[in-house]
Design a protein around this motif. Structure first.
Motif, PDB file in Angstrom:
ATOM      1  N   GLY A 155       0.818  -1.202   0.000  1.00 19.18           N
ATOM      2  CA  GLY A 155       0.000   0.000   0.000  1.00 19.18           C
ATOM      3  C   GLY A 155       0.853   1.252   0.000  1.00 19.18           C
ATOM      4  N   ASP A 156       0.192   2.382  -0.095  1.00 19.09           N
ATOM      5  CA  ASP A 156       0.851   3.688  -0.116  1.00 19.09           C
ATOM      6  C   ASP A 156       0.901   4.234   1.308  1.00 19.09           C
ATOM      7  OD1 ASP A 156       1.786   6.249  -0.547  1.00 19.09           O
ATOM      8  OD2 ASP A 156       0.457   6.647  -2.248  1.00 19.09           O
ATOM      9  N   ALA A 157       2.108   4.469   1.820  1.00 20.03           N
ATOM     10  CA  ALA A 157       2.272   4.943   3.191  1.00 20.03           C
ATOM     11  C   ALA A 157       1.690   6.334   3.392  1.00 20.03           C
ATOM     12  CB  ALA A 157       3.752   4.940   3.578  1.00 20.03           C
ATOM     13  N   ARG A 158       1.479   7.067   2.319  1.00 18.62           N
ATOM     14  CA  ARG A 158       0.885   8.399   2.443  1.00 18.62           C
ATOM     15  C   ARG A 158      -0.620   8.337   2.710  1.00 18.62           C
ATOM     16  NH1 ARG A 158       2.656  10.679  -3.269  1.00 18.62           N
ATOM     17  NH2 ARG A 158       1.660   8.667  -3.728  1.00 18.62           N
ATOM     18  N   ASP A 159      -1.192   7.170   2.474  1.00 17.41           N
ATOM     19  CA  ASP A 159      -2.631   7.005   2.635  1.00 17.41           C
ATOM     20  C   ASP A 159      -2.977   6.689   4.085  1.00 17.41           C
ATOM     21  OD1 ASP A 159      -5.332   6.656   1.330  1.00 17.41           O
ATOM     22  OD2 ASP A 159      -5.085   4.688   2.238  1.00 17.41           O
ATOM     23  N   GLU A 160      -3.950   7.374   4.626  1.00 19.32           N
ATOM     24  CA  GLU A 160      -4.332   7.196   6.028  1.00 19.32           C
ATOM     25  C   GLU A 160      -4.837   5.786   6.295  1.00 19.32           C
ATOM     26  OE1 GLU A 160      -7.801   9.022   8.906  1.00 19.32           O
ATOM     27  OE2 GLU A 160      -6.615  10.425   7.707  1.00 19.32           O
ATOM     28  N   THR A 162      -3.953   3.056   4.822  1.00 19.25           N
ATOM     29  CA  THR A 162      -2.819   2.133   4.832  1.00 19.25           C
ATOM     30  C   THR A 162      -2.116   2.142   6.178  1.00 19.25           C
ATOM     31  OG1 THR A 162      -2.467   2.429   2.445  1.00 19.25           O
ATOM     32  CG2 THR A 162      -0.621   1.552   3.729  1.00 19.25           C
ATOM     33  N   LEU A 163      -1.900   3.342   6.730  1.00 15.55           N
ATOM     34  CA  LEU A 163      -1.261   3.442   8.043  1.00 15.55           C
ATOM     35  C   LEU A 163      -2.154   2.844   9.130  1.00 15.55           C
ATOM     36  CD1 LEU A 163       0.315   7.015   7.897  1.00 15.55           C
ATOM     37  CD2 LEU A 163       1.453   4.809   7.624  1.00 15.55           C
ATOM     38  N   GLU A 164      -3.446   3.008   8.995  1.00 12.16           N
ATOM     39  CA  GLU A 164      -4.371   2.388   9.945  1.00 12.16           C
ATOM     40  C   GLU A 164      -4.249   0.867   9.879  1.00 12.16           C
ATOM     41  OE1 GLU A 164      -6.180   3.538  12.269  1.00 12.16           O
ATOM     42  OE2 GLU A 164      -7.047   5.492  11.811  1.00 12.16           O
ATOM     43  N   SER A 165      -4.182   0.339   8.660  1.00  9.95           N
ATOM     44  CA  SER A 165      -4.040  -1.108   8.486  1.00  9.95           C
ATOM     45  C   SER A 165      -2.725  -1.615   9.043  1.00  9.95           C
ATOM     46  CB  SER A 165      -4.155  -1.479   6.998  1.00  9.95           C
ATOM     47  OG  SER A 165      -5.425  -1.114   6.477  1.00  9.95           O
ATOM     48  N   VAL A 168      -0.850   1.812  13.068  1.00  9.37           N
ATOM     49  CA  VAL A 168      -0.076   2.974  13.504  1.00  9.37           C
ATOM     50  C   VAL A 168      -0.521   3.460  14.882  1.00  9.37           C
ATOM     51  CG1 VAL A 168      -1.616   4.671  12.421  1.00  9.37           C
ATOM     52  CG2 VAL A 168       0.808   5.208  12.724  1.00  9.37           C
ATOM     53  N   ARG A 169      -1.765   3.234  15.254  1.00  6.27           N
ATOM     54  CA  ARG A 169      -2.258   3.718  16.553  1.00  6.27           C
ATOM     55  C   ARG A 169      -1.677   2.922  17.728  1.00  6.27           C
ATOM     56  NH1 ARG A 169      -6.462   7.353  15.877  1.00  6.27           N
ATOM     57  NH2 ARG A 169      -7.502   7.309  13.844  1.00  6.27           N
ATOM     58  N   ARG A 170      -1.266   1.677  17.484  1.00  2.00           N
ATOM     59  CA  ARG A 170      -0.689   0.864  18.548  1.00  2.00           C
ATOM     60  C   ARG A 170       0.812   0.638  18.355  1.00  2.00           C
ATOM     61  NH1 ARG A 170      -3.528  -2.594  15.130  1.00  2.00           N
ATOM     62  NH2 ARG A 170      -2.254  -4.278  14.236  1.00  2.00           N
ATOM     63  N   ALA A 171       1.406   1.360  17.396  1.00  2.00           N
ATOM     64  CA  ALA A 171       2.823   1.189  17.081  1.00  2.00           C
ATOM     65  C   ALA A 171       3.708   1.978  18.037  1.00  2.00           C
ATOM     66  CB  ALA A 171       3.096   1.610  15.642  1.00  2.00           C
ATOM     67  N   GLU A 172       4.946   1.531  18.171  1.00  2.00           N
ATOM     68  CA  GLU A 172       5.943   2.240  18.973  1.00  2.00           C
ATOM     69  C   GLU A 172       6.529   3.405  18.199  1.00  2.00           C
ATOM     70  OE1 GLU A 172       8.600   3.079  22.147  1.00  2.00           O
ATOM     71  OE2 GLU A 172       6.894   1.707  22.062  1.00  2.00           O
ATOM     72  N   GLY A 173       6.799   3.167  16.912  1.00  2.00           N
ATOM     73  CA  GLY A 173       7.412   4.226  16.129  1.00  2.00           C
ATOM     74  C   GLY A 173       7.277   4.000  14.638  1.00  2.00           C
ATOM     75  N   LEU A 174       7.710   5.010  13.893  1.00  2.00           N
ATOM     76  CA  LEU A 174       7.607   5.000  12.437  1.00  2.00           C
ATOM     77  C   LEU A 174       8.950   5.437  11.867  1.00  2.00           C
ATOM     78  CD1 LEU A 174       5.213   4.845  10.158  1.00  2.00           C
ATOM     79  CD2 LEU A 174       5.509   7.317  10.125  1.00  2.00           C
ATOM     80  N   LEU A 194      -2.609  10.618  13.452  1.00  6.11           N
ATOM     81  CA  LEU A 194      -3.256   9.386  13.899  1.00  6.11           C
ATOM     82  C   LEU A 194      -2.749   8.939  15.266  1.00  6.11           C
ATOM     83  CD1 LEU A 194      -3.208   7.382  10.538  1.00  6.11           C
ATOM     84  CD2 LEU A 194      -5.163   8.512  11.591  1.00  6.11           C
ATOM     85  N   ASN A 195      -1.481   9.235  15.561  1.00  4.56           N
ATOM     86  CA  ASN A 195      -0.885   8.825  16.833  1.00  4.56           C
ATOM     87  C   ASN A 195       0.094   9.900  17.295  1.00  4.56           C
ATOM     88  OD1 ASN A 195       0.311   7.618  19.025  1.00  4.56           O
ATOM     89  ND2 ASN A 195       0.811   5.697  17.989  1.00  4.56           N
ATOM     90  N   PRO A 196      -0.346  10.830  18.134  1.00  7.47           N
ATOM     91  CA  PRO A 196       0.520  11.922  18.578  1.00  7.47           C
ATOM     92  C   PRO A 196       1.733  11.461  19.383  1.00  7.47           C
ATOM     93  CG  PRO A 196      -1.800  12.396  19.025  1.00  7.47           C
ATOM     94  CD  PRO A 196      -1.717  10.966  18.637  1.00  7.47           C
TER      95      PRO A 196
END
Length: 334
Positions: A155-160, A162-165, A168-174, A194-196
């Motif tokens: 997927g495209d990382a610029r797409d919201e 895709t990041l949800e899939s 990203v909300r439960r991730a440690e980092g990007l 999505l994740n401050p």
């Protein structure tokens, strides 16, 4: 080869139908086990042999039910085989099949982009058993990475979405390693919204984009050109320093670990000086610096420095002992 859930279901269904047929022939038609097994097989295979002797109406009804069960089981098996070899394999080859392992990731790192730098980052994280996954647009690249056992989302990382899939909300980092600076900025802004609390590390393609990436929300920005130039300069004028830093970079091949250890409440290291602590004697760890809870850095600390709760020790240690050292620092049993 791992047996899938569908394969187990089909196997148990087949055994049930065989057991049902053998038991029915034995009970209703008073056949021996061998005869019951024989008539069950030829009935399910529909090869057209003669019916069993002394066939009653109950026996006829039983055989009809057995044939229906056999046809149903065979149809299910054919559908599963077709799905595996035609659908699953094609989607995997195209990189479009969703990797269900993504849904089980927690506190993981998401690598956006899987070029040469992204591959190296992925390899380093895997070496240290850090949960990670990658997002890549190219179907061929996704298929290649999945063949290596990597967790990759096409997927495209610029797409919201895709990041949800990617969780990203439960991730440690990007970690953003895209070659285009504007794409990196877009990914950072989207992920941050999505994740401050997300830790974001970004790659800069030039010196001008460094400030832009920081303003977009990156916590740390790395310019490979500047870092590479500094390494070349050190190698030419400070070869000893360059050799040491290179040793740190290749530490994964030598089973050495260069990392930070956080001193948590309950750790037996609290209150001990560096000389008194078992850092050197038991864990063969060399403390390069100490970051106090206040943010103060103490470089090349002396042996008299007392370890305090909240300290972060920057250490260079044996990779096999580093895991135990982290447990001790966290106040856990080894």
């Amino acid at each position: 080869m791992k047996i899938t859930k569908s394969a187990w279901i089909w196997l148990f269904t087949l055994l049930f139908v065989l057991g049902f047929g053998i038991g029915g022939f034995c009970i209703l038609l008073d056949l021996s086990f061998v005869e019951a097994f024989y008539y069950t097989i030829i009935t399910l295979a529909t090869v057209g042999y003669n019916a069993p002797p002394n066939l009653s109406r109950e026996g006829m009804l039983f055989i009809a039910i057995l044939v229906i069960l056999g046809i149903s089981a065979a149809g299910y098996a054919v559908s599963q085989v077709t799905r595996y070899f035609l659908v699953e394999r094609i989607l995997t080859a195209l990189g479009k099949r969703r990797d269900v392992r993504v849904d089980r990731l927690e506190k993981h790192w998401i690598i956006c982009g899987l070029g040469r730098m992204g591959e190296e980052v992925f390899e380093h994280l895997r070496h240290y058993d850090i949960p990670c996954m990658a997002v890549k647009v190219s179907e061929q690249k996704v298929a290649w990475a999945r063949e290596k056992g990597w967790i990759v989302l096409q997927g495209d990382a610029r797409d919201e979405d895709t990041l949800e899939s990617a969780g990203v909300r439960r991730a440690e980092g990007l970690i953003v390693t895209l070659s285009n600076a504007s794409d990196n900025v877009y990914v950072i802004i989207t992920a941050r919204s999505l994740n401050p609390n997300l830790r974001i590390i970004a790659r800069a393609s030039d010196s001008q984009s460094v400030r832009i990436l920081y303003r977009a929300g990156a916590e740390k920005v790395i310019n490979p050109i500047v870092a590479g130039a500094a390494a070349i300069a050190r190698a030419s004028i400070k070869p000893t320093v360059a050799n040491f830093l290179e040793l740190v970079n290749i530490s994964r091949d030598l089973d050495l670990d260069f990392d930070s250890v956080h001193i948590m409440p309950g750790s037996p290291l609290i209150g001990k000086s560096l000389a008194e602590s078992p850092l050197r004697s038991e864990y063969n760890a060399m403390v390069i610096a100490v970051k106090r809870d206040s943010g103060e850095y103490i470089y090349n600390p002396t042996g008299s420095l007392v370890i305090e709760q909240g300290d972060e020790l920057i250490v260079f240690a044996d990779g096999k002992r580093m895991a135990n050292l982290r447990k001790v620092a966290a106040g856990l049993k080894e």
